[in-house]
Design a protein around this motif. Structure first.
Motif, mmCIF file in Angstrom:
data_model
loop_
_atom_site.group_PDB
_atom_site.id
_atom_site.type_symbol
_atom_site.label_atom_id
_atom_site.label_comp_id
_atom_site.label_asym_id
_atom_site.label_seq_id
_atom_site.Cartn_x
_atom_site.Cartn_y
_atom_site.Cartn_z
ATOM 1 N N GLN A 298 -8.518 43.676 27.753
ATOM 2 C CA GLN A 298 -9.853 44.177 27.460
ATOM 3 C C GLN A 298 -10.113 44.008 25.969
ATOM 4 O OE1 GLN A 298 -10.256 48.183 28.841
ATOM 5 N NE2 GLN A 298 -10.098 47.628 31.011
ATOM 6 N N TYR A 299 -11.353 43.668 25.660
ATOM 7 C CA TYR A 299 -11.706 43.516 24.251
ATOM 8 C C TYR A 299 -13.104 44.032 24.035
ATOM 9 C CZ TYR A 299 -14.609 39.484 25.452
ATOM 10 O OH TYR A 299 -15.567 38.665 25.966
ATOM 11 N N ARG A 300 -13.370 44.344 22.811
ATOM 12 C CA ARG A 300 -14.710 44.797 22.455
ATOM 13 C C ARG A 300 -14.903 44.575 20.969
ATOM 14 N NH1 ARG A 300 -14.228 51.452 22.441
ATOM 15 N NH2 ARG A 300 -12.670 51.587 20.779
ATOM 16 N N GLU A 301 -16.162 44.588 20.578
ATOM 17 C CA GLU A 301 -16.447 44.505 19.159
ATOM 18 C C GLU A 301 -16.028 45.800 18.487
ATOM 19 O OE1 GLU A 301 -20.370 43.190 18.123
ATOM 20 O OE2 GLU A 301 -20.446 41.824 19.847
ATOM 21 N N ARG A 302 -15.909 45.682 17.224
ATOM 22 C CA ARG A 302 -15.304 46.767 16.479
ATOM 23 C C ARG A 302 -15.997 48.097 16.729
ATOM 24 N NH1 ARG A 302 -11.977 46.926 11.978
ATOM 25 N NH2 ARG A 302 -11.142 49.048 11.857
ATOM 26 N N ASN A 303 -17.285 48.059 16.724
ATOM 27 C CA ASN A 303 -18.018 49.319 16.819
ATOM 28 C C ASN A 303 -18.718 49.496 18.153
ATOM 29 O OD1 ASN A 303 -17.303 49.989 14.175
ATOM 30 N ND2 ASN A 303 -19.051 48.885 13.324
ATOM 31 N N ALA B 91 -13.603 43.503 30.187
ATOM 32 C CA ALA B 91 -12.329 43.247 30.852
ATOM 33 C C ALA B 91 -12.293 41.828 31.382
ATOM 34 C CB ALA B 91 -12.122 44.229 32.004
ATOM 35 N N LEU B 92 -11.191 41.229 31.178
ATOM 36 C CA LEU B 92 -10.997 39.893 31.734
ATOM 37 C C LEU B 92 -10.268 39.999 33.070
ATOM 38 C CD1 LEU B 92 -9.949 37.871 28.586
ATOM 39 C CD2 LEU B 92 -12.206 38.240 29.552
ATOM 40 N N GLU B 93 -10.231 38.897 33.731
ATOM 41 C CA GLU B 93 -9.652 38.887 35.069
ATOM 42 C C GLU B 93 -8.139 39.089 34.987
ATOM 43 O OE1 GLU B 93 -11.149 35.654 37.258
ATOM 44 O OE2 GLU B 93 -9.804 35.937 38.962
ATOM 45 N N LYS B 94 -7.620 39.870 35.928
ATOM 46 C CA LYS B 94 -6.185 40.158 35.953
ATOM 47 C C LYS B 94 -5.411 38.934 36.378
ATOM 48 C CE LYS B 94 -7.471 43.592 38.548
ATOM 49 N NZ LYS B 94 -8.789 43.947 37.986
#
Lengths: 160, 589
Positions: B147-152, B158-161
C-alpha cells in the motif's frame, strides 16, 4: 479457489468430525518432515481419494438446489474437478518417483476402486454441506502443505 | 461489567501460537496468578483441559510452543479464576486459521524509469519475507500486499496481492513524496499480518536529463534537415553554382562572330554573319579569305541585311548601293545585304536623291571623260536623258527579281564601281515589265542611247538590249531591255547572261549630245532575247573597252558597234570571269 468456502449463514463451529479423521496425518511441520516420503505421499493420496465421491455428490446437490446461484454451483464443480485432477497428478508423480527409486513401491493401490470401497465412505453422506465444506477445506490445506514439503524434500531447488 | 476474556490468539508461523487475555473490569483478578488459562485440544477424543504451557505474565500472554501446537486440530482456551471459569465457545479455533504472518523485512525501492514527459516515474519495491515464516521449506506460502499513499494523504492505495517478494509501483509523480508499507498473509486465508514500517519514496526533478533528450533530438533533426536542404540546393543549382564559384575564363572573341559557328562549319550562317552581322570585324576576316586575289577589294558593309530581302527592295538597295553609296556585298559567298537606314533607302522611284547621287557616281565612274562629267553634271538639268538612264538603271534591278541572290564581284573599278557577275539567267518578263514601268512613270524613258526623240520609239520597240548595270546583289543577270533606237538592233555584246556593267558615263552623255539618238550611250550587249534564257554563268569577261572606256562584256565579233554601242576592242579575249590587271590597265585610261 481450492479452499473457497461458499458463504453460509453459519458461523464457524468447531465440533466437526470429518470422515477423513481416521486417516493419520501429521499435524505439524516437524511431524511432516520427520515421516518418510513414502508415508507422506501415501497420506496425500489417501486424502485425495477420500474426497472424490463426496465432492461429486456435493456438486450434484448444488446443481439441483436452485436456491444457490450459479457461482456456487460452478465453484463446487470446480472443486470436484480440481481434486480429481490433483489426485491423478499425484498418482503420476508417485509412479514416477517409484520408477526413479525415490520412494519405495510400497504404495500401490491407493487409487484403485477397491481402496475406495475399503474406506468408510458412508460417513460423509451424513454430513451437512457446511461441515462437508469445512472438512474439505481442512483436508485440502493439509494436502497443499504436504505436497509442498514433499516437493522440497525431493526437489530442493525452486523456492525451497 | 466485563469479565476476563481473551483478547486474541495469533500464530505467526503455523508452528506456535499465543493467546492474550485481559482481566476485564474486575480488577481484583488482575493480580498475578489470579487467572489461569486452560486449553483443550480436541483430537481423538482424549480431550482434557490442560493449563497453559508457558505463561508470559507481563503480556498476559500464553505461549504455545511447537510441541504443544498441532495444526488442523481444534483448540479451545478458557480462563479460570478461583472458582469461576470463563469460557466462550468463540474461543475455539484451529491454528491455521489464526495465522497472521509477520510483515516483510528489508523493504527497499529502485527507480525503474522516468516517463518521456518527465512527469511520472515507476518504482520497483522489493523486500524479504518475514523471517519467522518458514517459506523456504514450503511450510508457509505467503502473499503480500503493498500500500502506498502521498505524504499527506489519508487514503492508502493498495496494489494487487501477489506472492512474490518484489512489485512495481507505476505512475508516481515527480516531486511528490510517497509512503509505502507492506503486509503479508497466508495464501487462501483471510487474516493479514501487521504492516511493515513505512518507507518513503521521492524523486525530484532532473532538469538536465529531462530537457536534454528532447533538446538533443531537436538539434539533431534540425541539422539533418538543413543538410538535406543544402544537398538539394547543390544538386538543383549545380550548374549555376559552378558558374558562380568557378566563372568561365573569358576567351578571345571576334566581335560579331561566334566561335561556335566557326567550329561547326556552318557556312551559311557564317556568310550571313559576315554579310551583315559582324560589321566591324569582318573586313580583316574577309580579307583573309581572298588574299589570293589581290585585286579584289573588299568593301565594308554598313549594316546587316536580310538575306534575299524583298524583291522590290533588292532593286532599290542594289541600285542605291551601286549608284549612291559604296556599299557592296562580298562576292559570291555572301548574301545580298540590304540597307536598312536611309543611306541607300531611296526607292527606285525616288528620283531626287538618287538622281543626284547617281549622276555623281556615274560621273565618277568614267574618270577619263571629263567632258562627260561635265555633261553628266549638266545632265541633271535635263532630266530627260538622265532620268531614263537612271530609271532604267534603277529599274534594272527590278527585272532581276527572280534572279539569283548572289553575284560575284569580278572586278572593281578604281573609281569604286563594282563589276558583278550574276548567277542566274535573266528573264524576259522582267525586262518587259521594267520597260513598262518606265512607261508608267510618265515619260521617263529607259536608258538608251537614244535621244529624246527616240524615246517613244524606244518604248514601243521591243527591248533588244540589255542594260548593263552593276548589281550589287549579283542577282542574276540584269537584263534590262533598252529601248533601242528604232532600227538598229543592239549590237552590244552579249553579256554573259545577266551581266551587268556600270554604264559608262559617256554612254549616258551620248544621248544628251546626240540628238540623233544614233549613238548609244550604253553598251548594249548583243544578247538577243533568246540568250536571256540560257543559263547564266557566274562570271562574264569584260572583253573590251570601247572608245569611251566602257566595258564591253561580249564584244560583237565582227561589226563595229553602233553609235549606241561604243566599244573598245580588247586586246585579247579574256577568260570568262576574270580581269587581269593588265586589262584593268586597259580599261582605265
Amino acid at each position: 479457489e481450492l479452499y473457497f468456502l461458499p458463504s453460509k449463514n453459519q458461523i464457524g463451529r468447531v465440533s466437526h468430525n470429518c470422515h477423513t479423521s481416521t486417516i493419520l496425518t501429521p499435524n505439524g511441520k516437524e511431524n511432516a518432515q520427520r515421516i518418510a516420503r513414502e508415508e507422506l505421499t501415501e497420506v496425500i493420496l489417501k486424502l485425495l481419494v477420500a474426497w472424490r465421491d463426496p465432492l461429486w455428490h456435493f456438486h450434484q446437490d448444488m446443481a439441483q438446489h436452485h436456491e444457490f446461484n450459479n457461482f456456487s454451483s460452478n465453484k463446487s464443480l470446480e472443486m470436484s474437478d480440481m481434486v480429481h485432477e490433483l489426485r491423478k497428478g499425484v498418482q503420476k508423480v508417485v509412479e514416477k518417483m517409484q520408477m526413479l527409486g525415490i520412494i519405495s513401491p510400497s504404495i500401490g493401490n491407493l487409487g484403485t476402486p477397491e481402496a475406495l470401497l475399503a474406506s468408510d465412505s458412508a460417513e460423509w453422506r451424513l454430513m451437512n454441506d457446511y461441515d462437508l465444506l469445512y472438512c474439505f477445506r481442512r483436508d485440502s490445506n493439509k494436502i497443499q502443505h504436504y505436497l509442498k514439503i514433499l516437493k522440497c524434500r525431493i526437489v530442493p531447488e525452486h523456492g525451497c | 461489567t466485563l469479565e476476563p476474556h481473551f483478547t486474541d490468539c495469533i500464530s505467526r508461523d503455523l508452528e506456535t501460537f499465543r493467546c492474550w487475555w485481559s482481566p476485564g473490569s474486575l480488577h481484583n483478578l488482575s493480580t498475578l496468578g489470579a487467572l489461569k488459562i486452560f486449553y483443550l485440544k480436541k483430537d481423538s477424543h482424549s480431550s482434557e483441559w490442560k493449563e497453559c504451557p508457558e505463561y508470559i505474565h507481563d503480556n498476559r500472554e500464553c505461549f504455545f510452543d511447537s510441541n504443544h501446537t498441532s495444526v488442523w486440530i481444534p483448540y479451545c482456551v478458557q480462563l479460570r479464576g478461583q472458582n469461576i471459569t470463563y469460557f466462550n465457545e468463540d474461543d475455539c479455533f484451529t491454528v491455521e486459521n489464526i495465522v497472521r504472518p509477520d510483515p516483510p523485512v528489508s523493504l527497499n525501492w529502485t527507480l525503474l524509469k522516468i516517463s518521456p514527459s518527465g512527469l511520472s516515474y515507476d518504482v520497483l519495491v522489493n523486500w524479504e519475507p518475514p523471517p519467522s515464516a518458514d517459506v523456504g521449506v514450503g511450510w508457509m506460502r505467503i502473499e503480500y500486499e503493498i500500500q502506498y499513499r502521498e505524504r499527506n494523504a489519508t487514503n492508502w492505495k493498495a496494489l494487487e496481492k501477489q506472492p512474490h517478494t518484489k512489485q512495481t509501483i507505476y505512475g508516481l509523480q515527480i516531486g511528490k513524496e510517497y509512503e509505502v508499507h507492506i503486509r503479508s498473509r497466508m495464501q487462501a486465508f483471510v487474516k493479514f499480518g501487521e504492516f511493515s514500517d513505512s518507507i518513503f519514496i521521492e524523486v525530484t526533478e532532473i532538469p538536465n536529463r529531462h530537457g536534454l533528450v528532447p533538446f538533443t533530438l531537436v538539434v539533431i533533426f534540425g541539422i539533418v534537415g538543413v543538410l538535406i536542404v543544402i544537398l538539394l540546393i547543390v544538386i538543383s543549382w549545380q550548374q549555376r553554382l559552378m558558374m558562380i564559384l568557378l566563372p568561365p575564363v573569358p576567351v578571345p572573341k571576334i566581335k560579331g562572330i561566334d566561335s561556335e559557328l566557326l567550329k561547326k562549319g556552318k557556312l551559311g550562317e557564317l556568310n550571313f554573319l559576315l554579310n551583315g552581322g559582324g560589321l566591324d570585324g569582318l573586313q580583316p576576316y574577309a580579307k583573309e579569305l581572298y588574299h589570293e586575289e589581290p585585286w579584289v577589294e573588299f568593301i565594308e558593309m554598313d549594316k546587316e541585311n536580310e538575306e534575299g530581302g524583298d524583291k522590290v527592295d533588292n532593286c532599290n538597295s542594289d541600285t542605291q548601293k551601286l549608284l549612291g553609296l559604296p556599299h557592296r556585298n562580298i562576292d559570291g559567298l555572301s548574301a545580298i545585304s540590304h540597307p536598312d537606314d536611309d543611306s541607300g533607302q531611296a526607292s527606285c522611284y525616288d528620283t531626287d536623291l538618287p538622281e543626284h547621287d547617281t549622276q555623281m557616281l556615274i560621273a565618277s565612274m568614267l574618270p577619263g571623260q571629263p567632258e562627260n562629267h561635265q555633261a553628266s553634271l549638266d545632265a541633271p538639268a535635263s532630266e530627260t536623258g538622265e532620268r531614263p538612264l537612271i530609271q532604267t538603271q534603277i529599274e534594272g534591278p527590278q527585272t532581276w527579281v527572280n534572279t539569283d541572290l548572289y553575284a560575284q564581284v569580278s572586278n572593281v573599278m578604281p573609281s569604286g564601281g563594282v563589276v558583278l557577275s550574276p548567277g542566274q539567267q535573266p528573264k524576259m518578263q522582267e525586262n518587259i515589265t521594267g520597260s513598262e514601268r518606265e512607261a508608267q512613270k510618265g515619260g521617263k524613258k529607259s536608258e538608251d542611247c537614244e535621244d529624246n526623240e527616240g524615246i517613244e520609239d524606244w518604248k514601243k520597240s521591243e527591248p533588244q538590249f540589255q542594260l548593263l548595270v552593276v548589281v550589287p546583289e549579283g542577282s542574276g543577270s540584269t537584263t534590262k531591255n533598252n529601248v533601242q533606237q528604232t532600227s538598229t538592233p543592239p549590237n552590244s555584246p552579249v553579256p554573259g547572261p545577266g551581266y551587268q556593267t556600270i554604264q559608262p558615263q559617256p554612254m549616258e552623255t551620248k544621248p544628251a549630245t546626240m540628238t540623233d539618238g544614233s549613238q548609244p550611250t550604253y553598251i548594249l550587249p548583243e544578247s538577243p532575247q533568246s540568250q536571256l534564257f540560257t543559263p547564266v554563268a557566274d562570271y562574264t569577261v569584260v572583253q573590251e573597252l570601247d572608245m569611251h572606256h566602257s566595258l564591253l562584256l561580249n564584244p560583237p565579233p565582227n561589226h563595229s558597234p553602233s553609235l549606241c554601242q561604243p566599244q573598245h576592242p580588247l586586246k585579247a579575249p579574256m577568260p570568262v570571269g576574270y580581269i587581269t590587271p593588265d586589262l584593268l590597265g586597259n580599261l582605265v585610261p
